[in-house]
Each structure stands twice: as C-alpha cells, then as structure tokens.
Design a protein around this motif. Structure first.
Motif, PDB file in Angstrom:
ATOM      1  N   VAL A  48       9.928  10.746  -3.907  1.00 21.36           N
ATOM      2  CA  VAL A  48       8.587  10.739  -3.687  1.00 21.36           C
ATOM      3  C   VAL A  48       7.938   9.649  -2.845  1.00 21.36           C
ATOM      4  CG1 VAL A  48       7.900  12.565  -5.354  1.00 21.36           C
ATOM      5  CG2 VAL A  48       7.493  10.151  -5.934  1.00 21.36           C
ATOM      6  N   LYS A  49       7.083   9.648  -1.948  1.00 18.97           N
ATOM      7  CA  LYS A  49       6.644   8.472  -1.295  1.00 18.97           C
ATOM      8  C   LYS A  49       5.608   7.776  -2.054  1.00 18.97           C
ATOM      9  CE  LYS A  49       6.148   7.895   2.919  1.00 18.97           C
ATOM     10  NZ  LYS A  49       6.245   7.724   4.347  1.00 18.97           N
ATOM     11  N   GLY A  79       6.546   3.222 -12.603  1.00 19.33           N
ATOM     12  CA  GLY A  79       6.218   3.534 -11.020  1.00 19.33           C
ATOM     13  C   GLY A  79       5.017   4.692 -10.942  1.00 19.33           C
ATOM     14  N   PHE A  80       4.998   5.264 -12.004  1.00 17.92           N
ATOM     15  CA  PHE A  80       3.947   6.217 -11.970  1.00 17.92           C
ATOM     16  C   PHE A  80       2.460   5.597 -12.938  1.00 17.92           C
ATOM     17  CE2 PHE A  80       7.279   8.845 -10.697  1.00 17.92           C
ATOM     18  CZ  PHE A  80       6.721   9.767  -9.757  1.00 17.92           C
ATOM     19  N   GLU A  81       1.363   6.409 -12.455  1.00 16.72           N
ATOM     20  CA  GLU A  81       0.341   6.070 -13.122  1.00 16.72           C
ATOM     21  C   GLU A  81      -0.692   7.347 -13.228  1.00 16.72           C
ATOM     22  OE1 GLU A  81      -2.514   2.933 -11.591  1.00 16.72           O
ATOM     23  OE2 GLU A  81      -2.894   4.326  -9.754  1.00 16.72           O
ATOM     24  N   ILE A 136       3.083   4.652  -7.673  1.00 18.21           N
ATOM     25  CA  ILE A 136       2.456   3.459  -7.221  1.00 18.21           C
ATOM     26  C   ILE A 136       3.456   2.423  -6.744  1.00 18.21           C
ATOM     27  CG2 ILE A 136       0.220   3.917  -8.564  1.00 18.21           C
ATOM     28  CD1 ILE A 136       1.598   2.249 -10.721  1.00 18.21           C
ATOM     29  N   SER A 137       4.645   2.477  -7.366  1.00 16.93           N
ATOM     30  CA  SER A 137       5.667   1.195  -7.172  1.00 16.93           C
ATOM     31  C   SER A 137       6.912   1.602  -6.549  1.00 16.93           C
ATOM     32  CB  SER A 137       5.638   0.338  -8.583  1.00 16.93           C
ATOM     33  OG  SER A 137       4.411  -0.040  -9.116  1.00 16.93           O
ATOM     34  N   PRO A 138       7.342   1.328  -5.585  1.00 18.04           N
ATOM     35  CA  PRO A 138       8.797   1.801  -5.129  1.00 18.04           C
ATOM     36  C   PRO A 138       9.982   1.266  -5.944  1.00 18.04           C
ATOM     37  CG  PRO A 138       7.338   0.810  -3.254  1.00 18.04           C
ATOM     38  CD  PRO A 138       6.712   0.506  -4.635  1.00 18.04           C
ATOM     39  N   VAL A 165      13.851   9.381 -10.639  1.00 13.55           N
ATOM     40  CA  VAL A 165      12.981   9.665  -9.690  1.00 13.55           C
ATOM     41  C   VAL A 165      12.897   8.289  -8.817  1.00 13.55           C
ATOM     42  CG1 VAL A 165      10.982   8.836 -10.860  1.00 13.55           C
ATOM     43  CG2 VAL A 165      10.569  10.486  -8.902  1.00 13.55           C
ATOM     44  N   ARG A 166      12.987   8.601  -7.477  1.00  8.24           N
ATOM     45  CA  ARG A 166      12.961   7.112  -6.211  1.00  8.24           C
ATOM     46  C   ARG A 166      11.722   7.509  -5.983  1.00  8.24           C
ATOM     47  NH1 ARG A 166      17.656   5.888  -2.871  1.00  8.24           N
ATOM     48  NH2 ARG A 166      18.207   5.034  -4.897  1.00  8.24           N
TER      49      ARG A 166
END
Length: 169
Positions: A48-49, A79-81, A136-138, A165-166
């Motif tokens: 996901v972007k 990387g997610f919130e 939120i974070s690559p 997940v990337r």
C-alpha cells in the motif's frame, strides 16, 4: 562482598516472538482479518502507498452456538496507525454503509498499537468488527496475529494468520 551468601530460588519466564509464526486456527472460534478500501473493495497483495486509509475488518465465527464474553485483540503492524473515531471524524465507520456490521461492542479501545473490543455474543452466526487504519511509515512489516478469546473460558480462542505488508512512498 556479601559474606553470608544464601541460596536463592530464581524463576525465569521467557517471552518472545517465535521465529516461525503459529498458523491460523483455534478452538471454539475462527477469526479472520481482511483489509478493504473505504469504498469496500478488497485490498489484495501486501503493498500500500503511504497515506492510504484502509478499513480493517475482523470476522469472528463461533463453532456452534456461542455464549461468550469475548475479547478481540488486533495488534497493528508497525507502519500503521488507527484513525480514532473518538478524536477524528474521518475515522468514523458509520459512514461506511457497505460494512453491515450488526454488532456493537460493549467496549472498544483504539490504542496506539492495537484495537481491542469486548463483545457479548450468544449466537451461532459470525459477527464483524471494523476500524480504519492509515499507512504512515514506508517499510516492510509483519502484521501480528489477531486474537479472539472467551474471557471466562480461555481455552476457547482463535488467532489469524500473520502476514507481510509493504508501505511505499
């Protein structure tokens, strides 16, 4: 320096993440986690972007008639919130009519690292819970397994698969 040394009993409790994750499964319940766009389209693949908002849907299926007071615990991958509906109107899932959840938790928490919900469920049918996350974070991340557990019968529990997940820029 201590001249009167005595024998001391020591108890160690190891804690960690296994190298090979446990497979999905459980006893009494099955739990599944899927991601969707805000329009309800399934998100396939593990990429996901950055900045993308996704609807996380947890489906819990009892194996027979349930009489459970359940805790659902879904740890977020790094990387997610969570878009917290208590703070941000954009995180409110009531606008997503395609969800058709049909259950209202007794209690729900949108923590920094996880979503937690308490559900009293006395039916044989599956129920769904949902919340919105933002990438939120690559980087490359491993979403931990989500868990459903009966609070009064802890041997009745289930976990999801883990995954990858990337998040890209």
């Amino acid at each position: 320096l201590n001249g009167g040394a005595k024998e001391v009993a020591l108890t160690l409790t190891p804690f960690g993440v296994p190298e090979v994750p446990e497979p999905a499964g459980g006893r009494g319940y099955t739990i599944e986690r899927r991601y969707f766009t805000l329009d309800g389209d399934p998100v396939d693949g593990g990429q996901v972007k950055q900045g993308t908002r996704l609807v996380t849907v947890l489906t819990v299926q009892p194996h027979g008639k349930s009489d459970g007071r359940l805790m659902v615990n879904d740890p977020l991958p790094a990387g997610f919130e969570i878009d917290n509906p208590n703070i941000l109107r954009t995180g409110d899932i009531r606008a997503l009519d395609w969800l058709k959840l049909g259950v209202y938790p007794e209690h729900a928490e949108f923590r920094q690292d996880r979503f937690i919900a308490a559900v009293d469920w006395r039916k044989a049918e599956a129920f769904r819970l949902a919340y919105i996350v933002r990438a939120i974070s690559p980087g490359d991340y491993h979403p931990p397994a989500a868990l459903v557990e009966d609070m009064y019968r802890p041997d009745f529990r289930a976990i999801t698969d883990t995954g990858r997940v990337r998040i890209t820029r």
